[in-house]
Write an enzyme that holds these catalytic residues in place. Structure first.
Site, PDB file in Angstrom:
ATOM      1  N   GLU A 109      47.220  39.998  57.122  1.00  0.00           N
ATOM      2  CA  GLU A 109      47.025  41.211  57.917  1.00  0.00           C
ATOM      3  C   GLU A 109      46.976  40.849  59.410  1.00  0.00           C
ATOM      4  O   GLU A 109      47.600  41.493  60.245  1.00  0.00           O
ATOM      5  CB  GLU A 109      45.730  41.882  57.472  1.00  0.00           C
ATOM      6  CG  GLU A 109      45.639  43.322  57.889  1.00  0.00           C
ATOM      7  CD  GLU A 109      44.344  43.959  57.413  1.00  0.00           C
ATOM      8  OE1 GLU A 109      43.649  43.372  56.568  1.00  0.00           O
ATOM      9  OE2 GLU A 109      44.031  45.044  57.935  1.00  0.00           O
ATOM     10  N   ARG A 143      39.635  29.843  44.104  1.00  0.00           N
ATOM     11  CA  ARG A 143      39.152  30.316  42.796  1.00  0.00           C
ATOM     12  C   ARG A 143      40.208  30.189  41.713  1.00  0.00           C
ATOM     13  O   ARG A 143      39.883  30.172  40.522  1.00  0.00           O
ATOM     14  CB  ARG A 143      38.599  31.750  42.920  1.00  0.00           C
ATOM     15  CG  ARG A 143      37.293  31.795  43.708  1.00  0.00           C
ATOM     16  CD  ARG A 143      36.772  33.204  43.860  1.00  0.00           C
ATOM     17  NE  ARG A 143      37.619  34.059  44.657  1.00  0.00           N
ATOM     18  CZ  ARG A 143      37.638  34.114  45.992  1.00  0.00           C
ATOM     19  NH1 ARG A 143      36.826  33.354  46.675  1.00  0.00           N
ATOM     20  NH2 ARG A 143      38.454  34.922  46.628  1.00  0.00           N
TER      21      ARG A 143
END
Ligand code: AMP
Length: 181
Positions: free
Chosen positions: A105, A68
């Site tokens: 993560e 994006r």
């Protein structure tokens, strides 16, 4: 040195165009969907006005982070008549590349840039749609520096400020249009 910026008036204008999608792409994540903003020519242009204001004269190229960041970065670069450089996910760029790996993560990810994409000493503005933990943007900054170029500043449409991403990018200025505290 340019300071980080944030314009509360512009935030008020643009916030209605960000849509919350709970539990996407996985449970517990609230995805900030920018497609309503893109679908509004006036809101999209206003977001580019915000980026334009921080794209200072010394900036010689705009780097967009996949995917994006390409939308906002490429539109800004065209508006400012600056080169646009994509920072891509691994294996997508066809010519000789430099690469940086960063921790997620769960596991690691990487970004790549063409080795000839930037000149030594060139100042760049790094653009993405959203700043969360700052890991992706920081990795992109390292990529720029690997090529001998400098990160003049970062610009994001959305800052999830409660995650503290901007601190991870310090002392480089971080410009954001919409901030969630
Ligand atoms: P981070 O590296 O943690 O700053 O994550 C930033 C990258 O992940 C950006 O490229 C964003 O597009 C994407 N991202 C992370 N969290 C979200 C979210 N809540 N909504 C939309 N995109 C996100």
């Amino acid at each position: 040195m340019t300071k980080s910026t944030f314009d509360p008036g512009l935030q008020g204008e643009l916030t209605p165009y960000i849509r919350d999608i709970p539990d996407f792409p996985k449970e517990g994540i609230v995805f900030k969907d920018i497609t309503p903003l893109l679908a509004s020519p006036s809101a999209f242009n206003r977001s580019l006005d915000g980026f334009d204001a921080v794209c200072t004269e010394d900036v010689g190229a705009v780097v967009g982070i996949e995917s994006r960041g390409f939308i906002f970065g490429a539109a800004l670069a065209a508006r400012k008549r600056l080169p646009f450089v994509p920072a891509r996910k691994p294996g997508k760029l066809p010519a000789d590349t430099v690469r940086v790996e960063y921790t997620l993560e769960y596991g690691t990810d990487a970004l790549e840039m063409h080795r000839d994409a930037l000149r030594k000493g060139q100042k760049v503005l790094i653009v993405d749609d959203l700043l969360a933990t700052g890991g992706t943007a920081k990795a992109c900054g390292e990529l720029v520096r690997q090529l001998g170029a400098e990160v003049a500043a970062y610009a994001f449409v959305v800052d999830l400020a409660f995650l503290g991403g901007a601190a991870k990018l310090a002392p480089t200025p971080v410009h954001t249009l919409i901030r969630y505290e």
